[in-house]
Each structure stands twice: as C-alpha cells, then as structure tokens.
Scaffold this active site. Sequence first.
Site, short mmCIF file in Angstrom:
data_model
loop_
_atom_site.label_atom_id
_atom_site.label_comp_id
_atom_site.label_asym_id
_atom_site.label_seq_id
_atom_site.Cartn_x
_atom_site.Cartn_y
_atom_site.Cartn_z
N THR A 1 36.51 -20.53 -3.25
CA THR A 1 35.35 -21.27 -3.08
C THR A 1 36.82 -21.81 -2.56
O THR A 1 36.78 -22.93 -2.89
CB THR A 1 34.63 -21.79 -4.02
OG1 THR A 1 34.27 -20.00 -4.64
CG2 THR A 1 33.79 -22.58 -4.34
N THR B 1 36.27 -23.92 -9.12
CA THR B 1 36.49 -22.78 -8.29
C THR B 1 36.25 -21.24 -9.49
O THR B 1 37.91 -22.45 -10.58
CB THR B 1 37.25 -22.08 -7.27
OG1 THR B 1 37.58 -21.41 -6.57
CG2 THR B 1 38.28 -23.47 -7.73
N GLY B 2 36.37 -20.31 -9.47
CA GLY B 2 37.29 -19.17 -10.27
C GLY B 2 35.92 -18.03 -10.92
O GLY B 2 35.52 -18.16 -9.95
N ARG C 1 25.14 -10.07 -5.74
CA ARG C 1 25.81 -11.01 -6.81
C ARG C 1 25.68 -12.44 -5.97
O ARG C 1 26.08 -12.82 -5.25
CB ARG C 1 27.11 -10.20 -7.20
CG ARG C 1 28.28 -10.90 -8.05
CD ARG C 1 28.82 -11.91 -7.52
NE ARG C 1 29.18 -12.24 -8.35
CZ ARG C 1 30.57 -13.89 -8.19
NH1 ARG C 1 29.92 -13.99 -7.20
NH2 ARG C 1 31.24 -14.00 -9.10
N VAL C 2 25.18 -13.26 -7.29
CA VAL C 2 25.19 -14.93 -7.15
C VAL C 2 26.73 -15.39 -8.15
O VAL C 2 25.94 -14.86 -9.08
CB VAL C 2 23.98 -15.19 -7.11
CG1 VAL C 2 24.25 -16.73 -7.14
CG2 VAL C 2 23.50 -14.62 -6.04
N GLY C 3 27.05 -16.15 -7.81
CA GLY C 3 28.31 -16.52 -8.76
C GLY C 3 27.65 -18.00 -9.19
O GLY C 3 26.68 -18.37 -8.96
N ASP C 4 28.74 -18.91 -9.59
CA ASP C 4 28.45 -19.70 -10.28
C ASP C 4 27.59 -21.40 -9.28
O ASP C 4 27.58 -21.96 -9.23
CB ASP C 4 29.82 -20.55 -11.01
CG ASP C 4 30.26 -20.38 -10.49
OD1 ASP C 4 31.27 -19.53 -9.73
OD2 ASP C 4 31.73 -21.67 -10.36
#
Length: 336
Positions: A195, A246-247, A223-226
Amino acid sequence: MSPTSQPVAVIALHGGAGTLTRRAITPAQQSLYRETLTQILQAGQALLAQGASALDAVTEAVRLLEECPLFNAGKGAVYTSEARHELDACVMRGSDLASGAVAGVRCLRNPVLAARAVLASGSPVLLIGEGAERFALARGCEAVAPDWFGTAERLAQLHSVQASAGQAPALDHDAQNLLAALPTSPLDERSKFGTVGAVALDAQGHLAAATSTGGVTNKLPGRVGDSPLVGAGTYANDRTVAVSCTGMGEAFIRALAAHDVSALMDYAGLSLADAAHRVVMDKLPPLGGRGGLIAVDRHGRVALPFNTEGMYRGWARVGAAPRVAIYADEEDGTQP
Ligand code: ASP
C-alpha cells in the site's frame, strides 16, 4: 522545531512494509526505490512550500505513487485470486474530519482522485464497486481498461503465491524458499504490504492523510482491507495527528489502528512517538498485525514505526532535504 513555534509544513510517505530481500538485489535496484520516494517527496514539499493545503499535497503524492509501478496501488497493483484488480483508497482532512473513500474499483486510473471526489461531495463517505466508478467518472476521473493496472511482475507474484500457498492470500510469508524468484525489489514482493500513503501538515496548521492500495496478492474478490476505512488505515484530525497505515488489513481494522494513535494522544496524552509505537509494537502484533504506519502530528513531528524488517518510507520538511529509508536498521531521522 519547537512545539510552541509556528509549524513548518511537512510531508511523509510510505510505499508498504514487509520482508527484506536485501541480499538478493543490486544497489541500483535499491536506488530506484529511494530516488522515486525522494522525487515524490520533493513534489509534495514543493506544493506545501507554495502554500498548498495538506489535503492537496497528500492527494498529489499518492496519485504519483499510484502512477509508479514499483508500488502496489494504481499501476502495479496486486492481483486478486481471480487475476483481476480491485483497488481501494481514502483521503481525510483533519480540519473538519471530511473524508472520502472508494473500495473495489476496477477501472479508475487514480483511485485517490475518486476518493477525493467523494470527499468533495460531502456525503457519502465510502462508495464501492460500480457505484463508486460511476460516481467518479461523472466527476471527471479518468477511466482505464481493467488490464491497465497489470504488470508482468505482479502476475508472476500471483502465480508464485498461488503455487506456494494454494488459495491463501499472501499476507505474510517468511518466504525463504521464495526469495530467489523476484529479486528486484528491497522488500519481498510476495510478502510485502505494498500500500502507499501520505500524511502532511500544511503552513496553515492543517493535517491530512491519504492511502491507496491494490490490497493483498491473491485476495478474495470483494475483500476490502483497512486502507479505505476511516480510522483503520487512514485518519486525520487537526487536534492530534494524521496517519496512514500499511500491513495486514484485517488486524488494522480490528485495532482501528489509525484512530487509535489519535485516541492515545487525545485521551491519554501520549506523545506522537509513544502513541505510534504503542499501536505498532504492542497492540497490532497480538492480532497478527504485521506492518507499520506514517504519522505527522499538529506540531509537525513525524513518526514512521513498523514491526516488519523494512518499510519504504520518507519525509520532508519544507526547506530541508528529504529523508528516505527502507530497512529497519537504517536511520530515517525521526527517532527522538
Ligand atoms: N493494508 C492493505 C490491505 O490489507 C495491504 C497493504 O498495506 O499493502 O489491503
């Protein structure tokens, strides 16, 4: 810099965190990453020097990172398990908590500009998929063919991950057995959280944050991340701090990591360095939260902590030389 004096504008960037391939790459390959980060910092720095808002500076810095195939956002984004791209982005303004985000978009060249268009609309805050695309296109954002984002390197990365991990998303591998396959970047592309993000304080004392991502390699469609979630991967509040993370997104969502840095400063009175360190080193690891964040507080202090072996990172105060670093054992100029 004194906390009591007028703040000097400052911008910080990240291009993802992860596992090192230092032994496998040449100095020239490392230099490419450092030079790219430096150039984008200089672009943000120049905008801030001209009096641009923090929001404009972080939007432009992230747009430039999206255009660069070295990083996992926009051009060069990672592939889903179905070998497609689904991109997420968020921008937030600290003066009024105005926010805009898009998730799961497939044909917008610069998701951060789409997020900015959502912010400009006032409401809603988060749009997904085709609705987000239609909204952004109607406001002048550029469309590209879905395969525009792809690169041969990212496709090889997907195939490598699928061969080694079956259908599991590539969140984190030690990857000793995989290190040889893609030895062209300082952080292992199959285990890197790639990211991109930017945070800034402008000459008016306002904060802003922006984050953009292709997500994680081999992720499930949908899928959606942070990254596009306010308070998880992105947060800015003039009272406290601007943060971009990021992570492993699932952990950052559960920890509300970006907002937690702000909350620790606001409610517990922690310094930026202590709050950022607490979240990245103490609170995220028990949740499996490998990664890091960049943060600038309202006084212009900068923190760039991460719990991986490296994070592409850099920062630049107006009037001073940019600092960039990749590895954990490398001085980045932010340590107290
Ligand atoms: N946080 C991002 C996500 O989970 C991945 C990254 O940081 O590279 O989507």
